[in-house]
Design an enzyme around this catalytic site. Structure first.
Site, mmCIF file in Angstrom:
data_model
loop_
_atom_site.group_PDB
_atom_site.id
_atom_site.type_symbol
_atom_site.label_atom_id
_atom_site.label_comp_id
_atom_site.label_asym_id
_atom_site.label_seq_id
_atom_site.Cartn_x
_atom_site.Cartn_y
_atom_site.Cartn_z
ATOM 1 N N GLU A 174 0.818 -1.225 0.000
ATOM 2 C CA GLU A 174 0.000 0.000 0.000
ATOM 3 C C GLU A 174 0.850 1.273 0.000
ATOM 4 O OE1 GLU A 174 -2.968 -0.176 3.085
ATOM 5 O OE2 GLU A 174 -4.024 -1.826 2.114
ATOM 6 N N GLU A 293 -5.396 -8.431 -0.407
ATOM 7 C CA GLU A 293 -6.198 -8.063 0.769
ATOM 8 C C GLU A 293 -7.631 -7.850 0.299
ATOM 9 O OE1 GLU A 293 -4.853 -5.028 3.490
ATOM 10 O OE2 GLU A 293 -2.738 -5.478 3.108
#
Length: 502
Positions: A174, A293
């Protein structure tokens, strides 16, 4: 009269082969995912290494194939060297991602011992937040080189004589997010990811890489982030990541039930962006996705990292799920299977305690949350290939996503076993009279039909309460030749199995 749905399926029309890595999960050094999650020395089920056997058993029952580690946000401030060697010499650090005291009792060797124990494949992430190519390459050397080098000999000295041969590596986590330690622009991340990739591949030319896509479709950089990152990494990357979480906002149950439609749209946008880069480069390469995710996560309830008290093994983000959440989670996983041509890896985030299908109590039991049930059933039965089923379904009008299909179908076919599986999600508040035209198959015979029907009871806080999501028999399924007739309950997730031949 109930709305009707018609599905047509043919064995010749194949989307793609189902990569078993779609049924992956994620263990991060966050909250109690590791400590008192997979690892608790002194627990009555703990093995000689300190791993809870009850959790290992549930991991296998869930059908988990790959496990991403050690983060997540955690990895962007992680010194992997802290977690290897004699435990009494390992430092206690402040994890800046979750403001947690990290004792480093469990590190690379311990986690990889756990994956061996559970028969799962590791997907290892490297720190590209506060570190770079050198540390990443050293970790590959530690894990994958048989011996004769500094780091491989340290691994052998630490008790692992044979290399771990880790195949898949995530280049950071991320990195588009301002919350990420070492957050970078797309150009900065693309540069360091390319550097790390080149160095790591020089150590082990056989490994493959996941580069960071957007951490959410809602990011203001979404789309442009992917384009810039791939300008740096397209030729060498194997997968592009995407992360997606969904929750019921402000009582908008209708939009929440349509989460998988938004999930699928997000996937197609990421794929389109990657293919646009391929076109600009005059390349026939088609990157696949690592959806490393995904889950139902009530992020709006999280107070934020800056408000956390500095503790060791805190109870963080331990969402308790409802039967409605299980229906949505089942629909999300079916969507991953439906896009088998472009989704290679997917990791339910996370495995234990933290927004997880498995919960534990320190010194106590391990139990299944509601979301466990559709995930385990799908992982068990969705095998072979996904078929390009055509569907005519009622429209569901949502406040957040506009008009979407009120019923979604994912059809899988395993020619080796003759197993034809239909995963069906009715997102509407009315039952749907459904027909599946499978007349292209021969000898179609019903094996089993199970369903989970959402209720309004809210979070199921105990093992006994969560058992409300246990799949029940879906009655009234009939087969006439190659035509299947059934009624899908309102707000439900169902899995129907047949045997057939072609």
């Amino acid at each position: 009269m109930s709305p009707s749905t018609r599905i047509v399926v043919h064995p010749s029309y194949v989307v793609g082969e189902i990569d078993r890595r779609i049924f992956g999960s994620f263990v991060e050094h966050l909250g109690r995912a590791v400590y008192t999650g997979i690892y608790e020395p002194g627990h009555e089920t703990a093995d000689e290494q300190g791993f809870r056997q009850d959790v290992a058993d549930l991991t296998n029952e869930l059908g988990t194939t790959v496990v991403r580690y050690p983060g997540g946000n955690f990895v962007s401030n992680y010194f992997w060297e802290d977690g290897v060697g004699p435990r009494e010499e390992r430092p206690t650090r402040i994890d800046l991602a979750w403001r947690t005291l990290e004792p480093n009792t469990v590190g690379t060797d311990e986690f990889l011992a756990w994956t061996k124990k559970t028969g799962t494949e590791p997907v290892m992430a490297v720190n590209l937040g506060t570190r770079g190519a050198d540390a990443a390459a050293n970790l590959v050397e530690y894990c994958n080189i048989p011996g004769g080098t500094t780091w491989s000999e340290k691994r052998r000295a630490n008790g692992a004589d044979e290399p771990y041969a880790i195949k898949t590596w995530c280049l950071g986590n991320e990195m588009d997010g301002p919350w990420q330690i070492g957050h970078k622009t797309a150009d900065e991340y693309g540069t360091i990811a390319s550097q790390a990739l080149q160095a790591m591949r020089r150590v082990d030319p056989t490994i493959e890489f996941v580069v960071c896509g957007s951490s959410s479709r809602d990011m203001v950089t979404f789309g442009e982030w992917e384009r810039i990152v791939l300008e740096h990494t397209f030729d060498d990357a194997d997968y592009l990541s995407m992360h997606a979480y969904y929750e019921e906002h402000d009582g908008d149950r209708v939009s929440f039930l349509a989460s998988a439609a938004a999930f699928e749209a997000f996937m197609h946008e990421v794929i389109a962006t990657a293919d646009a880069v391929a076109a600009r480069k005059h390349s026939t390469k088609r990157l696949k996705l690592s959806v490393d995710e995904w889950n139902v996560w009530y992020l709006s309830r999280f107070a934020g990292e800056e408000n956390l008290e500095l503790l060791e093994q805190p109870r963080l983000i331990e969402d308790v799920y409802s039967v409605l959440d299980a229906v949505v989670a089942g629909d999300l996983l079916a969507t991953l299977v439906r896009n088998a041509d472009r989704v290679a890896i997917a990791c339910l985030a996370q495995l234990v305690n933290v927004i997880a299908p498995i919960m534990t109590e320190p010194g106590g039991e391990a139990w299944k949350q509601t979301t466990f049930y559709p995930i385990a059933l799908t992982a068990e039965h969705a095998r072979g290939v996904t078929l390009d089923a055509r569907i005519e379904a009622p429209t569901l009008t949502t406040g957040k996503y506009g008009d979407v299909d009120g019923v979604a179908s994912t059809i899988t076919w395993d020619a080796e076993t003759g197993s034809l599986v239909a995963i069906l999600s009715n997102r509407t508040d009315a039952a749907s009279e459904t027909t599946i035209d499978a007349s292209a198959f021969s000898g179609l015979t019903l094996v089993d039909a199970q369903t989970i029907i959402a209720d309004h009871a809210g979070p199921r806080k105990t093992r006994e309460d969560a058992e409300a999501a246990t799949p029940k028999a879906l009655d009234g399924v009939s087969v006439d030749g190659g035509i299947v007739s059934l009624t899908l309950p309102a707000e439900s997730w169902s899995l129907v199995r047949f045997t057939a031949s072609v």
